[in-house]
Design a protein around this motif. Structure first.
Motif, PDB file in Angstrom:
ATOM      1  N   HIS A  83       0.648  -0.932   0.180  1.00  0.00           N
ATOM      2  CA  HIS A  83      -0.199  -0.023  -0.364  1.00  0.00           C
ATOM      3  C   HIS A  83       1.025   1.043   0.133  1.00  0.00           C
ATOM      4  O   HIS A  83       1.712   1.282   1.054  1.00  0.00           O
ATOM      5  CB  HIS A  83      -0.692  -0.355   1.267  1.00  0.00           C
ATOM      6  CG  HIS A  83      -1.632  -1.030   0.877  1.00  0.00           C
ATOM      7  ND1 HIS A  83      -2.665  -0.578   2.172  1.00  0.00           N
ATOM      8  CD2 HIS A  83      -2.584  -1.740   0.011  1.00  0.00           C
ATOM      9  CE1 HIS A  83      -4.129  -2.207   1.866  1.00  0.00           C
ATOM     10  NE2 HIS A  83      -3.194  -2.353   0.433  1.00  0.00           N
ATOM     11  N   VAL A  84       0.568   1.888  -0.959  1.00  0.00           N
ATOM     12  CA  VAL A  84       1.485   3.384  -1.289  1.00  0.00           C
ATOM     13  C   VAL A  84       0.595   4.491  -0.821  1.00  0.00           C
ATOM     14  O   VAL A  84      -0.165   4.938  -1.198  1.00  0.00           O
ATOM     15  CB  VAL A  84       2.369   3.093  -2.183  1.00  0.00           C
ATOM     16  CG1 VAL A  84       3.115   4.393  -2.325  1.00  0.00           C
ATOM     17  CG2 VAL A  84       2.886   2.299  -2.700  1.00  0.00           C
ATOM     18  N   PRO A  85       0.942   5.723   0.385  1.00  0.00           N
ATOM     19  CA  PRO A  85      -0.216   6.734   0.049  1.00  0.00           C
ATOM     20  C   PRO A  85       0.302   7.353  -0.590  1.00  0.00           C
ATOM     21  O   PRO A  85       1.622   7.532  -1.530  1.00  0.00           O
ATOM     22  CB  PRO A  85       0.881   7.403   1.533  1.00  0.00           C
ATOM     23  CG  PRO A  85       1.986   6.231   1.702  1.00  0.00           C
ATOM     24  CD  PRO A  85       2.205   5.210   1.658  1.00  0.00           C
ATOM     25  N   GLU A  86      -0.479   8.629  -1.451  1.00  0.00           N
ATOM     26  CA  GLU A  86      -0.665   9.515  -2.397  1.00  0.00           C
ATOM     27  C   GLU A  86      -1.020  10.391  -2.010  1.00  0.00           C
ATOM     28  O   GLU A  86      -0.269  11.439  -2.200  1.00  0.00           O
ATOM     29  CB  GLU A  86      -1.510   8.746  -3.195  1.00  0.00           C
ATOM     30  CG  GLU A  86      -0.777   7.500  -3.975  1.00  0.00           C
ATOM     31  CD  GLU A  86      -0.453   7.495  -5.128  1.00  0.00           C
ATOM     32  OE1 GLU A  86      -0.054   8.755  -5.522  1.00  0.00           O
ATOM     33  OE2 GLU A  86       0.512   6.128  -5.674  1.00  0.00           O
ATOM     34  N   ASP A 100      -9.096  18.833   3.464  1.00  0.00           N
ATOM     35  CA  ASP A 100     -10.495  18.966   4.922  1.00  0.00           C
ATOM     36  C   ASP A 100      -9.633  17.557   5.927  1.00  0.00           C
ATOM     37  O   ASP A 100     -10.495  17.280   6.269  1.00  0.00           O
ATOM     38  CB  ASP A 100     -11.729  18.780   4.079  1.00  0.00           C
ATOM     39  CG  ASP A 100     -12.044  17.364   3.211  1.00  0.00           C
ATOM     40  OD1 ASP A 100     -11.304  16.469   3.711  1.00  0.00           O
ATOM     41  OD2 ASP A 100     -13.413  17.519   2.861  1.00  0.00           O
ATOM     42  N   GLY A 101      -8.912  17.007   5.489  1.00  0.00           N
ATOM     43  CA  GLY A 101      -8.486  15.571   6.279  1.00  0.00           C
ATOM     44  C   GLY A 101      -9.427  14.099   6.153  1.00  0.00           C
ATOM     45  O   GLY A 101      -9.902  13.726   6.795  1.00  0.00           O
ATOM     46  N   ARG A 102     -10.613  14.126   5.246  1.00  0.00           N
ATOM     47  CA  ARG A 102     -11.987  13.674   5.098  1.00  0.00           C
ATOM     48  C   ARG A 102     -11.668  12.162   4.279  1.00  0.00           C
ATOM     49  O   ARG A 102     -12.469  10.909   4.120  1.00  0.00           O
ATOM     50  CB  ARG A 102     -13.119  13.740   4.584  1.00  0.00           C
ATOM     51  CG  ARG A 102     -13.688  14.835   6.172  1.00  0.00           C
ATOM     52  CD  ARG A 102     -14.265  15.441   5.500  1.00  0.00           C
ATOM     53  NE  ARG A 102     -15.695  14.525   5.084  1.00  0.00           N
ATOM     54  CZ  ARG A 102     -16.963  14.969   4.389  1.00  0.00           C
ATOM     55  NH1 ARG A 102     -16.864  16.787   3.386  1.00  0.00           N
ATOM     56  NH2 ARG A 102     -17.489  14.569   3.363  1.00  0.00           N
ATOM     57  N   TRP A 103      -9.836  11.677   3.296  1.00  0.00           N
ATOM     58  CA  TRP A 103      -9.760  11.420   2.302  1.00  0.00           C
ATOM     59  C   TRP A 103      -8.884  10.980   2.378  1.00  0.00           C
ATOM     60  O   TRP A 103      -8.076  11.985   2.591  1.00  0.00           O
ATOM     61  CB  TRP A 103     -10.638  11.246   1.220  1.00  0.00           C
ATOM     62  CG  TRP A 103     -11.742  11.685   0.559  1.00  0.00           C
ATOM     63  CD1 TRP A 103     -12.487  12.749   1.436  1.00  0.00           C
ATOM     64  CD2 TRP A 103     -12.951  10.430   0.546  1.00  0.00           C
ATOM     65  NE1 TRP A 103     -14.103  12.186   1.051  1.00  0.00           N
ATOM     66  CE2 TRP A 103     -14.364  11.365   1.175  1.00  0.00           C
ATOM     67  CE3 TRP A 103     -12.601   9.102   0.563  1.00  0.00           C
ATOM     68  CZ2 TRP A 103     -15.346  10.500   0.375  1.00  0.00           C
ATOM     69  CZ3 TRP A 103     -13.869   8.287   0.179  1.00  0.00           C
ATOM     70  CH2 TRP A 103     -15.334   9.253   0.142  1.00  0.00           C
ATOM     71  N   LEU A 104      -8.370   9.724   2.102  1.00  0.00           N
ATOM     72  CA  LEU A 104      -7.188   9.740   1.807  1.00  0.00           C
ATOM     73  C   LEU A 104      -6.706   8.712   0.687  1.00  0.00           C
ATOM     74  O   LEU A 104      -7.972   7.631   0.510  1.00  0.00           O
ATOM     75  CB  LEU A 104      -6.346   8.172   2.738  1.00  0.00           C
ATOM     76  CG  LEU A 104      -4.929   8.095   2.303  1.00  0.00           C
ATOM     77  CD1 LEU A 104      -4.382   8.637   2.813  1.00  0.00           C
ATOM     78  CD2 LEU A 104      -4.752   7.150   3.746  1.00  0.00           C
ATOM     79  N   LEU A 146      -5.320   2.326  -8.195  1.00  0.00           N
ATOM     80  CA  LEU A 146      -5.831   3.644  -7.366  1.00  0.00           C
ATOM     81  C   LEU A 146      -6.448   3.393  -6.202  1.00  0.00           C
ATOM     82  O   LEU A 146      -8.373   3.330  -6.845  1.00  0.00           O
ATOM     83  CB  LEU A 146      -6.192   4.909  -8.212  1.00  0.00           C
ATOM     84  CG  LEU A 146      -6.095   6.011  -6.711  1.00  0.00           C
ATOM     85  CD1 LEU A 146      -4.589   6.203  -6.532  1.00  0.00           C
ATOM     86  CD2 LEU A 146      -6.387   7.224  -8.336  1.00  0.00           C
ATOM     87  N   MET A 147      -7.090   3.526  -5.171  1.00  0.00           N
ATOM     88  CA  MET A 147      -8.043   3.535  -3.922  1.00  0.00           C
ATOM     89  C   MET A 147      -7.586   4.913  -3.550  1.00  0.00           C
ATOM     90  O   MET A 147      -7.759   5.458  -2.885  1.00  0.00           O
ATOM     91  CB  MET A 147      -7.086   2.469  -3.169  1.00  0.00           C
ATOM     92  CG  MET A 147      -7.145   1.141  -3.248  1.00  0.00           C
ATOM     93  SD  MET A 147      -8.431   0.354  -4.809  1.00  0.00           S
ATOM     94  CE  MET A 147      -9.543  -0.033  -2.442  1.00  0.00           C
ATOM     95  N   MET A 148      -9.281   4.838  -2.739  1.00  0.00           N
ATOM     96  CA  MET A 148     -10.163   6.130  -1.744  1.00  0.00           C
ATOM     97  C   MET A 148     -10.494   5.385  -0.825  1.00  0.00           C
ATOM     98  O   MET A 148     -11.368   4.494  -0.165  1.00  0.00           O
ATOM     99  CB  MET A 148     -10.765   7.186  -2.469  1.00  0.00           C
ATOM    100  CG  MET A 148     -12.092   6.774  -2.727  1.00  0.00           C
ATOM    101  SD  MET A 148     -13.002   7.889  -4.104  1.00  0.00           S
ATOM    102  CE  MET A 148     -14.137   6.987  -3.939  1.00  0.00           C
TER     103      MET A 148
END
Length: 172
Positions: A18-21, A26-30, A42-44
């Motif tokens: 898993h690679v953070p993008e 607003d801190g509500r989505w990664l 790509l995941m959310m």
């Protein structure tokens, strides 16, 4: 050391990375990529505590480098075709999509092996790397539908090789 304990947000199965993008402002989505075999997906992830979901089924043979726009309304990423159909786009390059995804994809004017997009201070400009030795900037107009200006190659900083001299030594 005095802040909250780190919290695991994803857990990869063996043989998967898993690679953070990018975080939404607003801190509500990664946004993060899953690398499995030779493909990146790509995941959310909605926060807090939401379930991960694909970002419009984006799959790439090379790292994605997704990033939210400053207003959190767009996502830019690099894409190299991993599956057909490609929706009429070239098989690689930098694209933007609305957030949340609607299925609409807009190709940034292609130069070469365009990758690693980064938004400017506003959602009206996008930087990216067309080759390992160049940096480009393109203007972006997102309303009513995305339009791009002509890419501008930015000057690169001088290096020792360009100056023909050696690194200066500090005075003794």
């Amino acid at each position: 050391g005095s802040g909250p304990k780190p919290e695991r947000l994803t857990r990869a199965e063996p043989g998967v990375s898993h690679v953070p993008e990018s975080w939404s402002r607003d801190g509500r989505w990664l946004l993060y990529s899953i690398k499995k075999d030779d493909t990146f997906s790509l995941m959310m992830l909605p926060l807090p505590g939401g379930q991960p979901m694909p970002f419009d089924n984006v799959r790439s043979l090379e790292p994605i480098g997704a990033t939210f726009s400053p207003d959190d309304l767009w996502v830019a990423y690099a894409w190299t075709e991993a599956q057909a159909p490609n929706r009429g786009l070239p098989n690689r390059g930098v694209v933007i999509q609305p957030f949340p995804p609607t299925g609409a994809i807009y190709q940034v004017p292609r130069e070469y092996r365009d990758f690693h997009p980064a938004w400017g201070a506003t959602s009206s400009e996008l930087f990216y790397i067309p080759t390992a030795t160049r940096l480009s900037l393109v203007s972006v107009e997102t309303n009513p539908t995305p339009r791009f200006g002509k890419p501008v190659n930015l000057p690169r900083p001088a290096t020792r090789r360009d100056r023909g001299d050696r690194c200066p030594r500090s005075p003794s």
